[in-house]
Structures are given as structure tokens and as C-alpha cells.
Design an enzyme around this catalytic site. Structure first.
Site, PDB file in Angstrom:
ATOM      1  N   TYR A   1       0.829  -1.213   0.000  1.00  0.00           N
ATOM      2  CA  TYR A   1       0.000   0.000   0.000  1.00  0.00           C
ATOM      3  C   TYR A   1       0.865   1.266   0.000  1.00  0.00           C
ATOM      4  O   TYR A   1       0.352   2.370  -0.227  1.00  0.00           O
ATOM      5  CB  TYR A   1      -0.952   0.055   1.204  1.00  0.00           C
ATOM      6  CG  TYR A   1      -1.920  -1.112   1.321  1.00  0.00           C
ATOM      7  CD1 TYR A   1      -2.081  -2.034   0.294  1.00  0.00           C
ATOM      8  CD2 TYR A   1      -2.675  -1.297   2.479  1.00  0.00           C
ATOM      9  CE1 TYR A   1      -2.943  -3.111   0.428  1.00  0.00           C
ATOM     10  CE2 TYR A   1      -3.549  -2.363   2.608  1.00  0.00           C
ATOM     11  CZ  TYR A   1      -3.672  -3.275   1.577  1.00  0.00           C
ATOM     12  OH  TYR A   1      -4.535  -4.332   1.718  1.00  0.00           O
TER      13      TYR A   1
ATOM     14  N   LYS B   1       1.405  -6.760   5.677  1.00  0.00           N
ATOM     15  CA  LYS B   1       1.432  -7.948   4.806  1.00  0.00           C
ATOM     16  C   LYS B   1       2.686  -7.960   3.946  1.00  0.00           C
ATOM     17  O   LYS B   1       3.081  -6.929   3.403  1.00  0.00           O
ATOM     18  CB  LYS B   1       0.209  -7.947   3.878  1.00  0.00           C
ATOM     19  CG  LYS B   1      -1.098  -7.624   4.580  1.00  0.00           C
ATOM     20  CD  LYS B   1      -2.302  -7.674   3.671  1.00  0.00           C
ATOM     21  CE  LYS B   1      -3.525  -7.104   4.361  1.00  0.00           C
ATOM     22  NZ  LYS B   1      -3.674  -5.637   4.263  1.00  0.00           N
TER      23      LYS B   1
HETATM   24  P1  NAP Z   1     -14.125  -1.053   0.997  1.00  0.00           P
HETATM   25  O1  NAP Z   1     -13.796  -0.776   2.427  1.00  0.00           O
HETATM   26  O2  NAP Z   1     -15.038  -2.165   0.648  1.00  0.00           O
HETATM   27  O3  NAP Z   1     -14.756   0.228   0.306  1.00  0.00           O
HETATM   28  C1  NAP Z   1     -14.177   1.484   0.355  1.00  0.00           C
HETATM   29  C2  NAP Z   1     -15.074   2.406  -0.493  1.00  0.00           C
HETATM   30  O4  NAP Z   1     -16.314   2.639   0.188  1.00  0.00           O
HETATM   31  C3  NAP Z   1     -14.438   3.732  -0.720  1.00  0.00           C
HETATM   32  O5  NAP Z   1     -14.820   4.164  -2.032  1.00  0.00           O
HETATM   33  C4  NAP Z   1     -15.094   4.633   0.330  1.00  0.00           C
HETATM   34  O6  NAP Z   1     -15.129   5.972  -0.140  1.00  0.00           O
HETATM   35  C5  NAP Z   1     -16.476   4.044   0.425  1.00  0.00           C
HETATM   36  N1  NAP Z   1     -17.092   4.144   1.763  1.00  0.00           N
HETATM   37  C6  NAP Z   1     -16.548   3.830   2.953  1.00  0.00           C
HETATM   38  N2  NAP Z   1     -17.428   3.986   3.948  1.00  0.00           N
HETATM   39  C7  NAP Z   1     -18.576   4.425   3.394  1.00  0.00           C
HETATM   40  C8  NAP Z   1     -19.846   4.767   3.916  1.00  0.00           C
HETATM   41  N3  NAP Z   1     -20.114   4.652   5.213  1.00  0.00           N
HETATM   42  N4  NAP Z   1     -20.808   5.181   3.025  1.00  0.00           N
HETATM   43  C9  NAP Z   1     -20.546   5.284   1.694  1.00  0.00           C
HETATM   44  N5  NAP Z   1     -19.353   4.972   1.141  1.00  0.00           N
HETATM   45  C10 NAP Z   1     -18.376   4.535   1.994  1.00  0.00           C
HETATM   46  O7  NAP Z   1     -12.769  -1.262   0.125  1.00  0.00           O
HETATM   47  P2  NAP Z   1     -11.257  -1.568   0.412  1.00  0.00           P
HETATM   48  O8  NAP Z   1     -10.544  -0.377   0.900  1.00  0.00           O
HETATM   49  O9  NAP Z   1     -10.731  -2.197  -0.809  1.00  0.00           O
HETATM   50  O10 NAP Z   1     -11.265  -2.678   1.555  1.00  0.00           O
HETATM   51  C11 NAP Z   1     -11.101  -2.371   2.920  1.00  0.00           C
HETATM   52  C12 NAP Z   1      -9.713  -2.763   3.417  1.00  0.00           C
HETATM   53  O11 NAP Z   1      -9.460  -4.156   3.174  1.00  0.00           O
HETATM   54  C13 NAP Z   1      -8.568  -2.076   2.653  1.00  0.00           C
HETATM   55  O12 NAP Z   1      -8.412  -0.715   2.994  1.00  0.00           O
HETATM   56  C14 NAP Z   1      -7.411  -2.960   3.028  1.00  0.00           C
HETATM   57  O13 NAP Z   1      -6.965  -2.670   4.322  1.00  0.00           O
HETATM   58  C15 NAP Z   1      -8.067  -4.349   2.961  1.00  0.00           C
HETATM   59  N6  NAP Z   1      -7.867  -5.000   1.627  1.00  0.00           N
HETATM   60  C16 NAP Z   1      -7.074  -6.116   1.577  1.00  0.00           C
HETATM   61  C17 NAP Z   1      -6.861  -6.767   0.374  1.00  0.00           C
HETATM   62  C18 NAP Z   1      -6.001  -7.993   0.340  1.00  0.00           C
HETATM   63  O14 NAP Z   1      -5.627  -8.436  -0.749  1.00  0.00           O
HETATM   64  N7  NAP Z   1      -5.680  -8.580   1.463  1.00  0.00           N
HETATM   65  C19 NAP Z   1      -7.445  -6.289  -0.810  1.00  0.00           C
HETATM   66  C20 NAP Z   1      -8.250  -5.144  -0.733  1.00  0.00           C
HETATM   67  C21 NAP Z   1      -8.470  -4.526   0.505  1.00  0.00           C
HETATM   68  P3  NAP Z   1     -14.413   7.165   0.719  1.00  0.00           P
HETATM   69  O15 NAP Z   1     -13.009   6.723   1.030  1.00  0.00           O
HETATM   70  O16 NAP Z   1     -14.471   8.327  -0.248  1.00  0.00           O
HETATM   71  O17 NAP Z   1     -15.262   7.346   1.935  1.00  0.00           O
END
Ligand code: NAP
Length: 283
Positions: free
Chosen positions: A51, A76
Site C-alpha cells: 500500500y 502484509k
Molecule cells: P471497501 O472498504 O469495501 O470500500 C471502500 C469504499 O467505500 C471507498 O470508495 C469509500 O469511499 C467508500 N465508503 C466507505 N465507507 C462508506 C460509507 N459509510 N458510506 C458510503 N461509502 C463509503 O474497500 P477496500 O478499501 O478495498 O477494503 C477495505 C480494506 O481491506 C482495505 O483498505 C485494506 O486494508 C483491505 N484490503 C485487503 C486486500 C487484500 O488483498 N488482502 C485487498 C483489498 C483490501 P471514501 O473513502 O471516499 O469514503
């Protein structure tokens, strides 16, 4: 401030069931976002070498003044470092960037490269007290079974995989239960895809509790025994996503959400083109 429930990992380590994810937060915004999350009450932060924002997470932690023992910090190992020596070096680099002496959880980010060699490195670091718990990420049911039954002394304590209402992963979770591996769900909001925040079923459930769709999704994870790590860059959403401990979904709500599963993954780990893309990434 609400007390976040914890799950007990196989080695007794307590892991908060709600954390703050920092994937895709630019490094120059990460310190502020993590500061906002810590202010809102989060004590569990999920970052990764890939990241590019571990140093910013470390600065926010240091400036917060929160005692280290109250925090749960995950990072990670990236594919390029997923070898015996590489994983050991990777951990030290992560600790240096995060300005920490130990990590709570270190994961093999992807099921590729020399994962058995890398795992031996993590086992040694776990025994040496440099990592309190070790686990894997993006391992499907068959890879996880192979890993558990193969040449590993310590079984993974966590498997972090994509879990959201459109990709509920019942088979993967079942195999994790069988082997005593804690499921952790990434992208709880499907990264905002598939109009998840305006989905009719989720909106109706949210309305019935006077909550938002985001809060319902996180609550659904908690009630399924999954660790959830939502990401947001907006302070009001960061706080909203933490405010999920004053209501409970009914069995009927849970059944309704169960009908939304379409096995809609945002990425396909079985696709050679995706594997090639990941190997090609330079950090
Ligand atoms: P996510 O949490 O599913 O979604 C984030 C999206 O949702 C962003 O566009 C955010 O926009 C929006 N959002 C957040 N809260 C909201 C709310 N209450 N209402 C409306 N929209 C909202 O996606 P992600 O970041 O991919 O996944 C979460 C975490 O999982 C990552 O940050 C990472 O730590 C981990 N991850 C791990 C892997 C892996 O391979 N191990 C892969 C992907 C992710 P804004 O930011 O503009 O609010």
C-alpha cells in the site's frame, strides 16, 4: 466510546473485530485518515507493504500517544518478498517504517511465490516475539487446505479474503472453521461497486434499524464472526463505520442479506493474467 468485540485467535491473541483499512489511501493522506480513525475509536489498523503507506500509519500511531498494547497493527508481505529470507527482511522493513518493535499480525499477502519458505520465516519471527500472530490472505479453500496439510508447523491464525454481501464466501469460511482459522473480510463494501450503498434489500434493513447501509454491512460481518476492515478517507464515514455496536440484525435480516450472494469477486485469483499483473507490480 464503544468497546469493539474481539475474537480469540488460536494462540490466544485477541483481535478486534473491527479495524480501519488503508488500501488506496495515498501516502500523503494516510496520516490524517489514521489519526481520524484513532480519534473515532478504532484501535486496529490494516496496512500492507504494497500500500506504500506504512510510514504514514506509523507517524499517526506515534503522534496519537495511544499505548502500544492498546493497538492491533496488521501488515502484509508482498509477493516479491515471499521467500524465507525475503519475509524476514520484509518484516524488519515494515517495523522500521511503522516505528514499531513488533506487529500484531503479519500476513502473506497473496498465495504466490515461495509461500512455504516465507511461512518458515514468519514462524521464526512469531516464535521470536516479533509478530504476535501470523496468517495468510487471498487463500481460497483448496490452497488453504494444502497449506494447512502441507509442510507448515504453525497453522495460519487468520485468512484475509474478499467478503461482502455480493461475495459471501460460505465455502471458504467453512474450511476456515474446520481448521480453526479466523476469517477476516476485505472490501466489506465491495469497494463501493455494484451500487451496494443503494441496494434495495440493504436499504430496507438499514431503514428498519435507523442505520445506514454501511453500518448494516459491517454489523452483518460482526454477527457472522468475521473481522471487518472498512476503508474511508472521510472523517464522517470513518465515524459512521465505527458506530455499529448499538443495534443487532435479526435472524430475518441475516436471511435477507444471505440472498444477495452472487459470488461477485472484485478480482479473480485463479486468472493467470491477474497473477501476472501482481508479479509485475513494482512497489
Ligand atoms: P471497501 O472498504 O469495501 O470500500 C471502500 C469504499 O467505500 C471507498 O470508495 C469509500 O469511499 C467508500 N465508503 C466507505 N465507507 C462508506 C460509507 N459509510 N458510506 C458510503 N461509502 C463509503 O474497500 P477496500 O478499501 O478495498 O477494503 C477495505 C480494506 O481491506 C482495505 O483498505 C485494506 O486494508 C483491505 N484490503 C485487503 C486486500 C487484500 O488483498 N488482502 C485487498 C483489498 C483490501 P471514501 O473513502 O471516499 O469514503
Amino acid at each position: 466510546m464503544a468497546k469493539v468485540p474481539t475474537v480469540k485467535l488460536r494462540n490466544g491473541v485477541e483481535m478486534p473485530q473491527l479495524g480501519f483499512g488503508v488500501f488506496q489511501i495515498p501516502a500523503d493522506q494516510t496520516e490524517q485518515c489514521v489519526t481520524d480513525a484513532l480519534k473515532a475509536g478504532y484501535r486496529h489498523i490494516d496496512t500492507a507493504v504494497s500500500y506504500g503507506n506504512e510510514a504514514a500509519v506509523g507517524s499517526a500511531i506515534k503522534k496519537s500517544g495511544i499505548p502500544r498494547a492498546e493497538l492491533f497493527i496488521t501488515s502484509k508481505v508482498w509477493i516479491a518478498d515471499a521467500t524465507y529470507e525475503g519475509a524476514k527482511k520484509s518484516l524488519q522493513n515494515s517495523l522500521d517504517r511503522l516505528q514499531l518493535d513488533y506487529l500484531d499480525l503479519y500476513l502473506l499477502h497473496q498465495p504466490y511465490n515461495d509461500i512455504f519458505g516465507a511461512w518458515r520465516g514468519l514462524e521464526e519471527l512469531n516464535e521470536a516475539g516479533k509478530i504476535r500472530a501470523i496468517g495468510v490472505s487471498n487463500f481460497n479453500a483448496a490452497w488453504l487446505a494444502n497449506f494447512v496439510l502441507g509442510d507448515t508447523k504453525t497453522k495460519p491464525m487468520v485468512n484475509q479474503i474478499e467478503i461482502h454481501p455480493f461475495n459471501q464466501q460460505p465455502e471458504a469460511i467453512e474450511i476456515m472453521k474446520e481448521y480453526g482459522i479466523q476469517p477476516e473480510g476485505w472490501a466489506p463494501f465491495a469497494e463501493g461497486r455494484h451500487s451496494i450503498f443503494t441496494n434495495e434489500t440493504l436499504t430496507a434493513v438499514a431503514k428498519s434499524h435507523g442505520k445506514t447501509v454501511g453500518q448494516v454491512i459491517l454489523r452483518w460481518n460482526i454477527q457472522r464472526g468475521i473481522v471487518a476492515i472498512p476503508k474511508s478517507v472521510r472523517p464522517e464515514r470513518i465515524a459512521e463505520n465505527f458506530d455499529i455496536f448499538d443495534f443487532e440484525l435479526t435472524p430475518d435480516d441475516m436471511d435477507k442479506i444471505a440472498t444477495l450472494d452472487q459470488k461477485l469477486a472484485t478480482v479473480n485469483h485463479d486468472d493467470p493474467a491477474f497473477v501476472k499483473y501482481l508479479y509485475g507490480r513494482t512497489l
